[in-house]
Design a protein around this motif. Structure first.
Motif, PDB file in Angstrom:
ATOM      1  N   UNK A 149       0.751  -1.310  -0.067  1.00 47.32           N
ATOM      2  CA  UNK A 149       0.069   0.167  -0.058  1.00 47.32           C
ATOM      3  C   UNK A 149       0.899   1.388   0.001  1.00 47.32           C
ATOM      4  N   UNK A 150       2.113   1.110   0.750  1.00 47.67           N
ATOM      5  CA  UNK A 150       2.875   2.426   0.724  1.00 47.67           C
ATOM      6  C   UNK A 150       3.336   2.676  -0.370  1.00 47.67           C
ATOM      7  N   UNK A 151       3.812   1.544  -1.376  1.00 50.28           N
ATOM      8  CA  UNK A 151       4.363   1.882  -2.771  1.00 50.28           C
ATOM      9  C   UNK A 151       3.458   2.476  -3.471  1.00 50.28           C
ATOM     10  N   UNK A 152       2.005   1.865  -3.378  1.00 43.30           N
ATOM     11  CA  UNK A 152       0.951   2.792  -4.001  1.00 43.30           C
ATOM     12  C   UNK A 152       0.567   4.127  -3.657  1.00 43.30           C
ATOM     13  N   UNK A 153       0.873   4.461  -2.417  1.00 39.62           N
ATOM     14  CA  UNK A 153       0.864   6.038  -1.907  1.00 39.62           C
ATOM     15  C   UNK A 153       1.884   6.583  -2.664  1.00 39.62           C
ATOM     16  N   UNK A 154       3.332   6.046  -2.819  1.00 39.11           N
ATOM     17  CA  UNK A 154       4.469   6.810  -3.435  1.00 39.11           C
ATOM     18  C   UNK A 154       3.701   7.108  -4.980  1.00 39.11           C
ATOM     19  N   UNK A 155       3.246   6.294  -5.709  1.00 39.21           N
ATOM     20  CA  UNK A 155       2.868   6.061  -6.967  1.00 39.21           C
ATOM     21  C   UNK A 155       1.956   7.351  -7.206  1.00 39.21           C
ATOM     22  N   UNK A 156       1.094   7.405  -6.304  1.00 33.71           N
ATOM     23  CA  UNK A 156      -0.263   8.492  -6.218  1.00 33.71           C
ATOM     24  C   UNK A 156       0.624   9.924  -6.116  1.00 33.71           C
ATOM     25  N   UNK A 157       1.438   9.941  -4.804  1.00 35.39           N
ATOM     26  CA  UNK A 157       2.030  11.080  -4.485  1.00 35.39           C
ATOM     27  C   UNK A 157       2.782  12.052  -5.851  1.00 35.39           C
ATOM     28  N   UNK A 158       3.574  10.877  -6.255  1.00 38.02           N
ATOM     29  CA  UNK A 158       4.411  11.175  -7.554  1.00 38.02           C
ATOM     30  C   UNK A 158       3.554  11.734  -8.610  1.00 38.02           C
ATOM     31  N   UNK A 159       2.357  11.113  -8.869  1.00 33.41           N
ATOM     32  CA  UNK A 159       1.381  11.750  -9.979  1.00 33.41           C
ATOM     33  C   UNK A 159       0.894  13.084  -9.536  1.00 33.41           C
ATOM     34  N   UNK A 160       0.554  13.193  -8.082  1.00 35.40           N
ATOM     35  CA  UNK A 160       0.080  14.582  -7.699  1.00 35.40           C
ATOM     36  C   UNK A 160       1.069  15.600  -7.965  1.00 35.40           C
ATOM     37  N   UNK A 161       2.309  15.446  -7.917  1.00 34.72           N
ATOM     38  CA  UNK A 161       3.103  16.284  -7.826  1.00 34.72           C
ATOM     39  C   UNK A 161       3.620  16.584  -9.344  1.00 34.72           C
TER      40      UNK A 161
END
Length: 344
Positions: free
Chosen positions: A205-217
């Motif tokens: 799940x934390x890896x997925x958060x990293x992917x999402x945060x990368x996309x947000x930024x």
């Protein structure tokens, strides 16, 4: 079914329909409180895997008491045998739509969304649940005057969530075994999830958060390719792009955090949502001020239960075949949502 009573809720009107079910706006027959009720189509009533997954979503979400998790009120079966779930009626928009309107986000807004995601995930993992399909489509943005920016995120769709260390259920003949299936959405799947065959833990799940945060930024996910198999192979084999190369003006602390979230080996990844949350809150990022606008332009949408399973190719250049790949919303029973945002 309009006007019928389902459990404790009277169905008022239909919000949406999908390949596996229908979503209705409803109200409690005594209290008059609003709810969304999703009802599985009759032809799936005898499919134990589908019904179990449907009810698993209800049980899982109801076990997590946190403002960042959609609230489930009730679930059961109609006299006809059809399964239903009654849950919180949300007004807002999913993060995918939010991003498509705005493009990449201001760092203060992106950080606040990530902080709320991590807080909700910390509560989720604390009760022994991993989501396994975090993505912008499964994150809903609603109005909350008490939160920074006046917004609150809600994590949805626990249809493929898993209890950590729970024993596997009975195998249904003719179905792929769970260990042979890869569940998730390729753009946001951890390398170990893409490989399949090994138990997952909260670090996926934390890896997925990293992917999402990368996309947000940045306005794009870390890996982009022509097909799902290629994207999965990139998660496994290719180093993730560095935030500092795409957005060099952003704090180096964010670059370091994303590098740790997107580490290939779970043993080297940030160990917990609480740890990632503390790291993000210490980053030199200005607080979010003012009210963030939410869209009120779209029509009412009920995210009805998704269509039948779809298969995705195994990632290349791996020489192994991963049977029974199930991608994204294919087996996920989507949460019932009414999108009719305006002023709250």
């Amino acid at each position: 079914m309009i006007g019928h009573v389902v459990g404790k809720y009277r169905l008022l009107d239909q919000l949406g329909e999908g390949g596996m079910g229908t979503v209705y706006r409803a109200e409690h027959v005594v209290l008059g409180s609003p709810a969304a009720v999703k009802v599985l189509l009759p032809q799936f009533t005898q499919d134990r895997v589908v019904v179990d997954r449907f009810f698993q979503e209800a049980r899982t979400a109801s076990a997590i008491r946190h403002p960042g998790i959609v609230e489930v009120f009730d679930y059961g079966r109609l006299p006809s045998g059809q399964a239903y779930i009654a849950m919180e009626l949300l007004r807002g928009e999913d993060l995918s739509g939010f991003l498509s309107r705005r493009g990449k986000l201001d760092v203060s807004l992106a950080a606040q969304i990530a902080i709320q995601m991590l807080g909700a995930l910390n509560a989720t993992h604390a009760v022994g649940v991993i989501h396994r399909d975090l993505k912008p489509d499964n994150i809903f943005v609603v109005r909350d005057p008490g939160a920074p920016g006046g917004i609150r995120i809600k994590i949805l769709d626990f249809g493929i969530a898993k209890l950590i260390n729970a024993p596997p259920g009975p195998h249904v003949p003719g179905r792929p075994k769970t260990k042979d299936m890869i569940l998730g959405t390729p753009a946001y799947m951890a390398p170990e999830q893409c490989r399949g065959g090994t138990p997952l833990d909260a670090r996926a799940d934390l890896y997925a958060v990293g992917c999402i945060l990368f996309e947000l930024l940045t306005g794009r996910p870390p890996f982009i390719a022509g097909g799902d198999g290629e994207v999965m192979a990139m998660h496994i084999y290719e180093p993730p792009p560095r935030l500092s190369n795409l957005e060099p003006q952003l704090p180096v602390e964010l670059d370091a955090l994303l590098a740790k979230l997107l580490t290939k080996d779970p043993a080297d990844r940030i160990p917990s949502a609480a740890y990632a949350l503390a790291t993000l809150e210490r980053a030199p990022i200005d607080p979010l001020v003012g009210e963030v606008a939410l869209s009120g332009a779209h029509a009412v949408l009920g995210a009805a239960p998704a269509a039948a399973p779809a298969a995705a190719p195994a990632p290349e250049p791996s020489s192994r075949w991963f049977p029974g790949v199930v991608i994204g919303a294919a087996l996920v029973i989507a949460v019932a949502i009414a999108v009719a945002i305006g002023a709250t």
